[in-house]
Enzyme design. Structure first.
Site, mmCIF file in Angstrom:
data_model
loop_
_atom_site.group_PDB
_atom_site.id
_atom_site.type_symbol
_atom_site.label_atom_id
_atom_site.label_comp_id
_atom_site.label_asym_id
_atom_site.label_seq_id
_atom_site.Cartn_x
_atom_site.Cartn_y
_atom_site.Cartn_z
ATOM 1 N N CYS A 202 0.841 -1.201 0.000
ATOM 2 C CA CYS A 202 0.000 0.000 0.000
ATOM 3 C C CYS A 202 0.872 1.246 0.000
ATOM 4 O O CYS A 202 0.680 2.167 0.794
ATOM 5 C CB CYS A 202 -0.937 -0.012 1.210
ATOM 6 S SG CYS A 202 -2.348 1.108 1.036
ATOM 7 N N VAL B 130 1.665 3.211 -5.351
ATOM 8 C CA VAL B 130 0.739 2.579 -6.291
ATOM 9 C C VAL B 130 -0.424 1.931 -5.554
ATOM 10 O O VAL B 130 -1.595 2.127 -5.908
ATOM 11 C CB VAL B 130 1.467 1.539 -7.165
ATOM 12 C CG1 VAL B 130 0.481 0.791 -8.061
ATOM 13 C CG2 VAL B 130 2.538 2.204 -8.010
ATOM 14 N N LYS C 21 7.779 -6.142 -12.279
ATOM 15 C CA LYS C 21 8.632 -6.390 -13.450
ATOM 16 C C LYS C 21 9.859 -7.223 -13.116
ATOM 17 O O LYS C 21 10.279 -8.076 -13.891
ATOM 18 C CB LYS C 21 9.053 -5.076 -14.102
ATOM 19 C CG LYS C 21 9.766 -4.119 -13.162
ATOM 20 C CD LYS C 21 10.062 -2.796 -13.820
ATOM 21 C CE LYS C 21 10.612 -1.801 -12.808
ATOM 22 N NZ LYS C 21 9.596 -1.313 -11.854
ATOM 23 N N ILE D 63 0.550 2.901 -20.153
ATOM 24 C CA ILE D 63 0.481 2.673 -21.597
ATOM 25 C C ILE D 63 -0.033 1.263 -21.879
ATOM 26 O O ILE D 63 0.572 0.284 -21.436
ATOM 27 C CB ILE D 63 1.854 2.849 -22.263
ATOM 28 C CG1 ILE D 63 2.437 4.228 -21.947
ATOM 29 C CG2 ILE D 63 1.764 2.645 -23.762
ATOM 30 C CD1 ILE D 63 3.876 4.402 -22.392
ATOM 31 N N GLY E 64 11.761 14.657 -8.168
ATOM 32 C CA GLY E 64 11.117 13.409 -7.791
ATOM 33 C C GLY E 64 11.087 12.352 -8.871
ATOM 34 O O GLY E 64 10.461 11.298 -8.700
ATOM 35 N N GLU F 275 15.103 8.219 -7.846
ATOM 36 C CA GLU F 275 15.159 7.783 -6.458
ATOM 37 C C GLU F 275 16.447 8.293 -5.809
ATOM 38 O O GLU F 275 17.395 8.702 -6.488
ATOM 39 C CB GLU F 275 15.139 6.253 -6.396
ATOM 40 C CG GLU F 275 13.927 5.607 -7.039
ATOM 41 C CD GLU F 275 12.668 5.767 -6.212
ATOM 42 O OE1 GLU F 275 12.779 6.146 -5.018
ATOM 43 O OE2 GLU F 275 11.571 5.539 -6.753
ATOM 44 N N LYS G 201 12.178 -4.920 -18.101
ATOM 45 C CA LYS G 201 11.046 -4.692 -19.009
ATOM 46 C C LYS G 201 11.320 -5.262 -20.392
ATOM 47 O O LYS G 201 10.417 -5.794 -21.050
ATOM 48 C CB LYS G 201 10.754 -3.189 -19.072
ATOM 49 C CG LYS G 201 10.275 -2.620 -17.749
ATOM 50 C CD LYS G 201 10.230 -1.108 -17.757
ATOM 51 C CE LYS G 201 9.810 -0.561 -16.405
ATOM 52 N NZ LYS G 201 9.841 0.923 -16.344
ATOM 53 N N GLY H 206 4.628 6.313 -11.935
ATOM 54 C CA GLY H 206 3.839 7.164 -11.057
ATOM 55 C C GLY H 206 2.643 6.416 -10.514
ATOM 56 O O GLY H 206 2.172 5.434 -11.097
#
EC number: 1.1.1.3
Length: 433
Positions: free
Chosen positions: A14, A17, A107, A138, A189, A192, A207, A306
């Site tokens: 939590c 995301v 991922k 996307i 931001g 990281e 990915k 995000g």
């Protein structure tokens, strides 16, 4: 007619995301129910720090025992957004064993050990959906899995990491060096506190492994992906790219060999022409360019990370999985029927842009050209310029024709041995032509 008994959802994680997923499930509950054909109920939320205040989430739903949550037996769908390899892998397979389908954004796990997850999902007749694992909001995984299932995909070329695209975009447009651009990305931001996974290409490589596996119906692991980061890209590289009518992007490239008997997957910085659609992808956006035999060239573009964009992809998968649950069916599983081998980077055919610091005297160009010829690499263009401060040195930039990467690497190593070559300033591949 809508079913009145709700489908129960367990949320693992939590953070940025997960909290957004929970918020949208609550605020858009009626819309989700209408789209699915049944209400969905958040039945439990597994977290590491139960004392943290989570606005909009009933504290009674919070638990630190993720294993007990997925073993409950009444959970229809588990949403996994905790990331990492363990305990995520065990929790997902346990969810399958106890009757739940899974939506994941993981991922790293899919690239490292997707085979185990696919096999567990198939064994128990469950769904495994993971649109959010690549390129955020996307729509990309489902088009490759479903819309292009009847076509033959030959190449996937993409910008799949927003942090690195932001950095390179700033370097290109402001003339900033890598460190300055990274500092700006961190302040805004986009990066990281420890940006290693992004700037060294690990995130993009994971990915790429997922995309290659789906696009070519074969098994591609993270270890199969050649990887270079962007930490060595300089302002001089960006200037050289501009002189060639190019820009520099960190690209994930997945290709089927010309003979169709193998595939390659790689991540590295590359110069691409300004005329290519990916060259105009700015800021922290992602874009993936797909080349298929019948469909031709397709481009998918949008925010690649995000909380809200990633939650959008998660909830799209949730709707699909819940619909399958109501219909008593499952969606497409693993289709790695091709079993194509993954070729090493040395077999990839590409072009090079090589910048050398050389002695400024007659005969140097001839020596350099001889080395290229001995390794079977044809030169396309050469540009030599004396240093403005003198010192008996010049800058020599060579752009090659297409050749196997192994031949190009061998050429560079031989150039380093020449007495007249004082140093190899930069090496970059040229793609997208």
């Amino acid at each position: 007619m809508m079913r009145t008994r709700p489908l129960k959802v367990a949320l693992l994680g939590c953070g940025v995301v997960g909290s957004e997923v929970a918020r949208i499930m609550t605020t858009h509950a009626d819309d989700l129910a209408a789209r699915i054909g049944a209400p969905v109920e958040l039945a439990g939320v597994a977290v590491r720090r139960p004392s943290k205040v989570r606005e909009g989430i009933d504290p009674a739903l919070i638990t630190t025992d993720a294993t007990a949550l997925v073993k409950r037996g009444d959970i229809d769908v588990v949403i996994e957004v905790i990331g990492g390899i363990e305990p995520a892998r065990t929790l997902i397979t346990t969810a399958f064993e106890h009757g739940a389908s899974v939506v994941s954004a993981n991922k790293a796990l899919l690239a490292e050990d997707g085979t185990t997850l696919y096999a567990a999902a198939e064994q128990h007749g469950r769904d495994l959906y993971f649109e959010a694992a690549v390129a955020g909001a996307i729509p990309l995984i489902r088009p490759l899995r479903e819309s292009l299932a009847g076509d033959k995909v030959n190449r996937v070329l993409g910008i799949v990491n927003g942090t690195t695209n932001f950095i390179l975009d700033r370097m290109d447009n402001s003339g900033a060096g890598y460190s300055e651009a990274l500092d700006e990305a961190t302040a805004l931001g986009y990066a990281e506190a420890d940006p290693t996974a992004d700037v060294e290409g690990f995130d993009a490589a994971a990915k790429a492994a997922i995309l290659a596996g789906i696009a070519f119906h074969t098994r591609v692991r993270l270890d199969d992906v050649y990887r270079e980061g962007l930490t060595e890209v300089t302002a001089a590289d960006m200037a050289s790219a501009r002189r060639m009518g190019c820009t520099v992007k960190l690209l994930a490239i997945c290709e089927r060999a010309a003979d169709g008997k193998s595939v390659t997957a790689r991540v590295h910085p590359a110069m691409i022409p300004l005329s290519h659609p990916l060259a105009s992808v700015r800021e922290a956006y992602n874009a993936v360019f797909v080349e298929a035999e019948a469909a031709g060239q397709l481009m998918f573009y949008g925010p690649g990370a995000g909380g809200s964009p990633t939650a959008s992809a998660v909830l799209g998968d949730l709707v699909a999985v819940c619909r399958n649950k109501l219909a008593g069916s499952t969606g497409p599983g693993e289709s790695a029927y091709s079993r194509l081998p993954v070729s090493p980077m040395g077999d990839v055919v590409t072009r090079y842009h090589i910048s050398l610091d050389v002695a400024d005297k007659p005969g140097v160009l001839a020596q350099v050209a001889t080395v290229f010829a001995e390794h079977g690499v044809s030169i396309d263009t050469v540009r030599q310029q004396s240093r403005p401060d003198g010192g008996g040195e010049a800058s020599l930039v060579v752009v090659t024709h297409r050749a196997p990467d192994a031949a190009l690497s061998g050429t560079v190593e031989a150039l380093r041995e020449l007495d007249t070559v004082r140093g190899v300033a930069s090496i970059m591949r040229v793609e997208g032509e």
